[in-house]
Design a protein around this motif. Sequence first.
Motif, PDB file in Angstrom:
ATOM      1  N   ARG A 183       0.834  -1.206   0.000  1.00 48.48           N
ATOM      2  CA  ARG A 183       0.000   0.000   0.000  1.00 48.48           C
ATOM      3  C   ARG A 183       0.868   1.254   0.000  1.00 48.48           C
ATOM      4  NH1 ARG A 183      -2.360  -4.038   2.534  1.00 48.48           N
ATOM      5  NH2 ARG A 183      -4.599  -4.435   2.242  1.00 48.48           N
ATOM      6  N   ALA A 184       1.973   1.203   0.754  1.00 47.99           N
ATOM      7  CA  ALA A 184       2.871   2.364   0.803  1.00 47.99           C
ATOM      8  C   ALA A 184       3.453   2.661  -0.570  1.00 47.99           C
ATOM      9  CB  ALA A 184       3.993   2.118   1.816  1.00 47.99           C
ATOM     10  N   LYS A 185       3.817   1.614  -1.312  1.00 47.79           N
ATOM     11  CA  LYS A 185       4.381   1.829  -2.651  1.00 47.79           C
ATOM     12  C   LYS A 185       3.317   2.368  -3.607  1.00 47.79           C
ATOM     13  CE  LYS A 185       7.875   1.273  -3.921  1.00 47.79           C
ATOM     14  NZ  LYS A 185       8.995   2.227  -4.135  1.00 47.79           N
ATOM     15  N   LEU A 186       2.087   1.880  -3.497  1.00 43.51           N
ATOM     16  CA  LEU A 186       1.015   2.394  -4.348  1.00 43.51           C
ATOM     17  C   LEU A 186       0.722   3.858  -4.023  1.00 43.51           C
ATOM     18  CD1 LEU A 186      -1.365  -0.691  -4.420  1.00 43.51           C
ATOM     19  CD2 LEU A 186      -0.067   0.235  -6.346  1.00 43.51           C
ATOM     20  N   LEU A 187       0.738   4.204  -2.733  1.00 41.14           N
ATOM     21  CA  LEU A 187       0.550   5.602  -2.350  1.00 41.14           C
ATOM     22  C   LEU A 187       1.635   6.471  -2.974  1.00 41.14           C
ATOM     23  CD1 LEU A 187      -0.421   5.382   1.433  1.00 41.14           C
ATOM     24  CD2 LEU A 187      -1.860   6.246  -0.416  1.00 41.14           C
ATOM     25  N   GLU A 188       2.865   5.996  -2.924  1.00 44.17           N
ATOM     26  CA  GLU A 188       3.979   6.770  -3.478  1.00 44.17           C
ATOM     27  C   GLU A 188       3.855   6.924  -4.986  1.00 44.17           C
ATOM     28  OE1 GLU A 188       8.778   6.233  -4.175  1.00 44.17           O
ATOM     29  OE2 GLU A 188       7.821   5.188  -2.496  1.00 44.17           O
ATOM     30  N   ARG A 189       3.489   5.833  -5.680  1.00 39.24           N
ATOM     31  CA  ARG A 189       3.442   5.864  -7.143  1.00 39.24           C
ATOM     32  C   ARG A 189       2.224   6.590  -7.677  1.00 39.24           C
ATOM     33  NH1 ARG A 189       6.343   1.622  -9.634  1.00 39.24           N
ATOM     34  NH2 ARG A 189       5.530   2.436 -11.605  1.00 39.24           N
ATOM     35  N   VAL A 190       1.082   6.461  -6.995  1.00 33.52           N
ATOM     36  CA  VAL A 190      -0.172   7.026  -7.510  1.00 33.52           C
ATOM     37  C   VAL A 190      -0.499   8.374  -6.875  1.00 33.52           C
ATOM     38  CG1 VAL A 190      -2.658   6.655  -7.740  1.00 33.52           C
ATOM     39  CG2 VAL A 190      -1.074   4.743  -8.076  1.00 33.52           C
ATOM     40  N   TRP A 191      -0.418   8.444  -5.564  1.00 36.95           N
ATOM     41  CA  TRP A 191      -0.748   9.696  -4.867  1.00 36.95           C
ATOM     42  C   TRP A 191       0.446  10.653  -4.818  1.00 36.95           C
ATOM     43  CZ3 TRP A 191      -3.617   5.453  -4.209  1.00 36.95           C
ATOM     44  CH2 TRP A 191      -4.985   5.601  -4.001  1.00 36.95           C
ATOM     45  N   GLY A 192       1.659  10.111  -4.950  1.00 41.43           N
ATOM     46  CA  GLY A 192       2.848  10.942  -4.952  1.00 41.43           C
ATOM     47  C   GLY A 192       3.556  10.919  -3.606  1.00 41.43           C
ATOM     48  N   PRO A 193       4.873  11.175  -3.595  1.00 42.35           N
ATOM     49  CA  PRO A 193       5.656  11.087  -2.354  1.00 42.35           C
ATOM     50  C   PRO A 193       5.293  12.151  -1.327  1.00 42.35           C
ATOM     51  CG  PRO A 193       6.976  11.994  -4.143  1.00 42.35           C
ATOM     52  CD  PRO A 193       5.711  11.504  -4.756  1.00 42.35           C
ATOM     53  N   ASP A 194       4.616  13.222  -1.771  1.00 45.47           N
ATOM     54  CA  ASP A 194       4.271  14.291  -0.839  1.00 45.47           C
ATOM     55  C   ASP A 194       2.907  14.101  -0.199  1.00 45.47           C
ATOM     56  OD1 ASP A 194       6.644  15.776  -1.362  1.00 45.47           O
ATOM     57  OD2 ASP A 194       5.766  16.446  -3.244  1.00 45.47           O
ATOM     58  N   TRP A 195       2.200  13.030  -0.588  1.00 45.40           N
ATOM     59  CA  TRP A 195       0.863  12.822  -0.039  1.00 45.40           C
ATOM     60  C   TRP A 195       0.974  12.360   1.406  1.00 45.40           C
ATOM     61  CZ3 TRP A 195      -2.282   9.159   2.163  1.00 45.40           C
ATOM     62  CH2 TRP A 195      -3.660   9.437   2.143  1.00 45.40           C
ATOM     63  N   PHE A 196       0.077  12.862   2.232  1.00 48.09           N
ATOM     64  CA  PHE A 196       0.068  12.407   3.622  1.00 48.09           C
ATOM     65  C   PHE A 196      -1.364  12.060   4.002  1.00 48.09           C
ATOM     66  CE2 PHE A 196       0.230  16.987   3.180  1.00 48.09           C
ATOM     67  CZ  PHE A 196      -0.843  17.454   3.917  1.00 48.09           C
ATOM     68  N   GLY A 197      -1.507  10.954   4.711  1.00 51.20           N
ATOM     69  CA  GLY A 197      -2.817  10.453   5.087  1.00 51.20           C
ATOM     70  C   GLY A 197      -2.711   8.957   5.319  1.00 51.20           C
ATOM     71  N   ASP A 198      -3.803   8.311   5.742  1.00 49.50           N
ATOM     72  CA  ASP A 198      -3.714   6.892   6.029  1.00 49.50           C
ATOM     73  C   ASP A 198      -3.832   6.074   4.748  1.00 49.50           C
ATOM     74  OD1 ASP A 198      -6.586   5.764   5.706  1.00 49.50           O
ATOM     75  OD2 ASP A 198      -6.892   7.572   6.919  1.00 49.50           O
ATOM     76  N   ASP A 199      -3.263   4.862   4.769  1.00 47.46           N
ATOM     77  CA  ASP A 199      -3.206   4.051   3.557  1.00 47.46           C
ATOM     78  C   ASP A 199      -4.515   3.323   3.267  1.00 47.46           C
ATOM     79  OD1 ASP A 199      -3.194   2.020   5.427  1.00 47.46           O
ATOM     80  OD2 ASP A 199      -1.164   1.329   4.998  1.00 47.46           O
ATOM     81  N   HIS A 200      -5.543   3.558   4.101  1.00 46.31           N
ATOM     82  CA  HIS A 200      -6.837   2.907   3.866  1.00 46.31           C
ATOM     83  C   HIS A 200      -7.474   3.388   2.564  1.00 46.31           C
ATOM     84  CE1 HIS A 200     -10.290   0.563   4.865  1.00 46.31           C
ATOM     85  NE2 HIS A 200     -11.090   1.597   4.961  1.00 46.31           N
TER      86      HIS A 200
END
Length: 237
Positions: A183-200
């Motif tokens: 989930r962390a990698k998907l957040l980084e790739r899709v939402w971007g490295p600057d996104w902050f919030g829960d991985d739900h």
Amino acid sequence: MSQPASDTASVRVLVVEDSPEFRSLLVPLLKQEGFRVEEATDGESGVEIARSLEPTVVVLDLNLPKMDGVEVCRQIRTFSDAYVIMLTAKADEVDKLIGLSVGADDYMTKPFSPRELVARIRAMLRRPRVGTGDDNSAREFGELRIDPLSREVLRSGGKIDLTRIEFDLLDVLSSNPRMAFTRAKLLERVWGPDWFGDDHVVDVHVSNLRKKIGDDPNAPRYVRTVRGVGYRMGDGS
């Protein structure tokens, strides 16, 4: 430090919020940051303005007069792929999931700092439109065909309408089908490295994606769950 106005002057932000107090805090700040801002004070006018304005970002309150934020988001999604940030005064998880299920990209629970919201908008705008890298050739998984260049998804020849986030998730997963993405990698790739919030939010958008591509959540053929890790692409069989 604020970005130069030239970097944000083409970004249109629609704020759909019935609270004059909140608008008086947020709108001047957005304008100060160089964004072009329009306001709507109820759901019906929010949809009308979104249709004519073609906004880049919509800041959308959940509890609105005339039409609630969920229905506003549902209608906007029929003609726009704008980023949508849903605002709610309730910490109820159901409200958040309902907002995301109709195509909202993110949510924030009041009270929060308007500057935090501006930071979220900037993080959204830095997201890559395509998450895969160099391979932009079309990919096929059983009946599913994914074309990164045209950002189209077909199943058995019929086009499937996905939100920007849903497509980018499918794009990333299909770019390396043998890889299990956390989930962390998907957040980084899709939402971007600057996104902050829960991985739900990843799970919610994957659930929405599965419904649209006809994936059985109990026995998915396309987006498969890797227990204890995250998700990977299946071959469609």
